[in-house]
Design a protein around this motif. Sequence first.
Motif, PDB file in Angstrom:
ATOM      1  N   ASN A 196       0.921  -1.143  -0.081  1.00 24.84           N
ATOM      2  CA  ASN A 196      -0.029   0.041  -0.095  1.00 24.84           C
ATOM      3  C   ASN A 196       0.900   1.251   0.032  1.00 24.84           C
ATOM      4  O   ASN A 196       0.355   2.391   0.210  1.00 24.84           O
ATOM      5  CB  ASN A 196      -0.995   0.089   1.352  1.00 24.84           C
ATOM      6  N   ALA A 197       2.251   1.037  -0.036  1.00 24.42           N
ATOM      7  CA  ALA A 197       3.169   2.261   0.004  1.00 24.42           C
ATOM      8  C   ALA A 197       3.029   3.091  -1.110  1.00 24.42           C
ATOM      9  O   ALA A 197       2.563   2.572  -2.340  1.00 24.42           O
ATOM     10  CB  ALA A 197       4.680   1.676   0.271  1.00 24.42           C
ATOM     11  N   GLN A 198       2.728   4.243  -1.090  1.00 27.36           N
ATOM     12  CA  GLN A 198       2.981   5.167  -2.303  1.00 27.36           C
ATOM     13  C   GLN A 198       4.353   5.296  -2.736  1.00 27.36           C
ATOM     14  O   GLN A 198       5.424   5.360  -2.293  1.00 27.36           O
ATOM     15  CB  GLN A 198       2.634   6.834  -1.795  1.00 27.36           C
ATOM     16  N   PHE A 199       4.358   5.252  -4.365  1.00 30.56           N
ATOM     17  CA  PHE A 199       5.498   5.509  -4.841  1.00 30.56           C
ATOM     18  C   PHE A 199       5.467   6.571  -5.745  1.00 30.56           C
ATOM     19  O   PHE A 199       4.529   7.073  -6.425  1.00 30.56           O
ATOM     20  CB  PHE A 199       6.034   4.019  -5.446  1.00 30.56           C
ATOM     21  N   SER A 200       6.886   6.812  -6.362  1.00 30.82           N
ATOM     22  CA  SER A 200       6.978   7.815  -7.532  1.00 30.82           C
ATOM     23  C   SER A 200       8.227   7.277  -8.460  1.00 30.82           C
ATOM     24  O   SER A 200       9.051   6.780  -7.731  1.00 30.82           O
ATOM     25  CB  SER A 200       7.282   9.334  -6.899  1.00 30.82           C
ATOM     26  N   ALA A 210       9.683   4.577  -2.813  1.00 32.55           N
ATOM     27  CA  ALA A 210       8.457   4.463  -2.174  1.00 32.55           C
ATOM     28  C   ALA A 210       8.594   4.589  -0.639  1.00 32.55           C
ATOM     29  O   ALA A 210       9.977   4.530  -0.047  1.00 32.55           O
ATOM     30  CB  ALA A 210       7.886   2.782  -2.235  1.00 32.55           C
ATOM     31  N   ASP A 211       7.863   4.944   0.071  1.00 34.63           N
ATOM     32  CA  ASP A 211       8.081   5.001   1.556  1.00 34.63           C
ATOM     33  C   ASP A 211       7.842   3.942   2.436  1.00 34.63           C
ATOM     34  O   ASP A 211       6.898   3.353   2.285  1.00 34.63           O
ATOM     35  CB  ASP A 211       7.058   6.224   1.990  1.00 34.63           C
ATOM     36  N   THR A 248      12.437   6.963   2.515  1.00 36.24           N
ATOM     37  CA  THR A 248      12.162   6.819   1.080  1.00 36.24           C
ATOM     38  C   THR A 248      13.262   5.899   0.548  1.00 36.24           C
ATOM     39  O   THR A 248      14.384   6.139   0.575  1.00 36.24           O
ATOM     40  CB  THR A 248      12.316   8.116   0.487  1.00 36.24           C
ATOM     41  N   HIS A 291       7.184  -5.290  -3.231  1.00 39.87           N
ATOM     42  CA  HIS A 291       6.269  -3.985  -4.032  1.00 39.87           C
ATOM     43  C   HIS A 291       5.877  -4.472  -5.412  1.00 39.87           C
ATOM     44  O   HIS A 291       5.466  -3.725  -6.052  1.00 39.87           O
ATOM     45  CB  HIS A 291       7.176  -2.888  -4.102  1.00 39.87           C
ATOM     46  N   SER A 312       1.821  -4.136  -7.259  1.00 38.89           N
ATOM     47  CA  SER A 312       1.255  -2.669  -6.767  1.00 38.89           C
ATOM     48  C   SER A 312       1.510  -1.829  -7.781  1.00 38.89           C
ATOM     49  O   SER A 312       1.487  -0.397  -7.638  1.00 38.89           O
ATOM     50  CB  SER A 312       1.947  -2.179  -5.425  1.00 38.89           C
ATOM     51  N   GLN A 365       3.966   1.190 -14.001  1.00 40.82           N
ATOM     52  CA  GLN A 365       4.336   2.656 -14.092  1.00 40.82           C
ATOM     53  C   GLN A 365       5.823   2.576 -14.607  1.00 40.82           C
ATOM     54  O   GLN A 365       6.121   3.778 -15.682  1.00 40.82           O
ATOM     55  CB  GLN A 365       4.142   3.340 -12.887  1.00 40.82           C
TER      56      GLN A 365
END
Length: 257
Positions: free
Chosen positions: A6-10, A120-121, A126, A182, A185, A190
């Motif tokens: 569920n971690a947000q990633f960029s 990801a956090d 990070t 990860h 997800s 992406q």
Amino acid sequence: MAQKSNAQFSIREYRPSDQLVVTSLFRDGILEHVYPAFFKALSHPDHVGVALSISVAGYVLGGSSYFQALLFGGAWAGLLYYCCHEICEGYMARRLSTDMADIQAHYLDNPDNGFWVAEADVGGQTKVVGMAAVTGKRAEEEGARFDDRNGGVAGGGAEPDQDAGGDGSHGEVSHVVVAFPHRRSAVGSQLMQKCLDFCKERGHARLVLEVSSPQTAAIALCQKVGFVQTASHGNTHANRWFSKLGRVNVLRMEKFI
């Protein structure tokens, strides 16, 4: 099975400070395919027959010894494992000594190439959890490379380096790796989309990648985002007998942009 994260990633461009973590991620991503390749080779009907024959020979030569039968069969399994390990180890060593040895020079300093990482956090920190790279290819480079493959069979009737209405240049994606926690997800999807967007900006008509047959998750991801298999060959850059015994094929997949 990989758990959903569920971690947000960029996704961002590679930085020199990422070298160690990217190298570690690459090593883990390649070597994790040793066991899948081994079990796939071991379960092949031809290899099952050889294993049974060798075990029977050991049983007879050992004077009806079950231990000798297991020993002979185990030796055959060990040989298959060694072949699969050498294929993965050889590929990893080759890439670490070439493009991965200086990512800045090979990718970022060349406007036709790109290298990105996914962050990801994780526990309030990070961390880099994925990566992908693209190398721009000219038509003549692609043609020479395809001709040099052992047993390469192109899909369809067109030459692999000819794009309709284009000059044959394309992008070649590599090093698509996502850390195990990860996966599933959208990180991999992406990263692939980033590669596609980059190639579109550079005017390439298609994106190409090669993936080994044991990499079932990678193959499924490619198919999910619209790649189709156009060729296959047995040139793993390892000893050809290792490739034959390991039953590893390399699949060429392409997507028109």
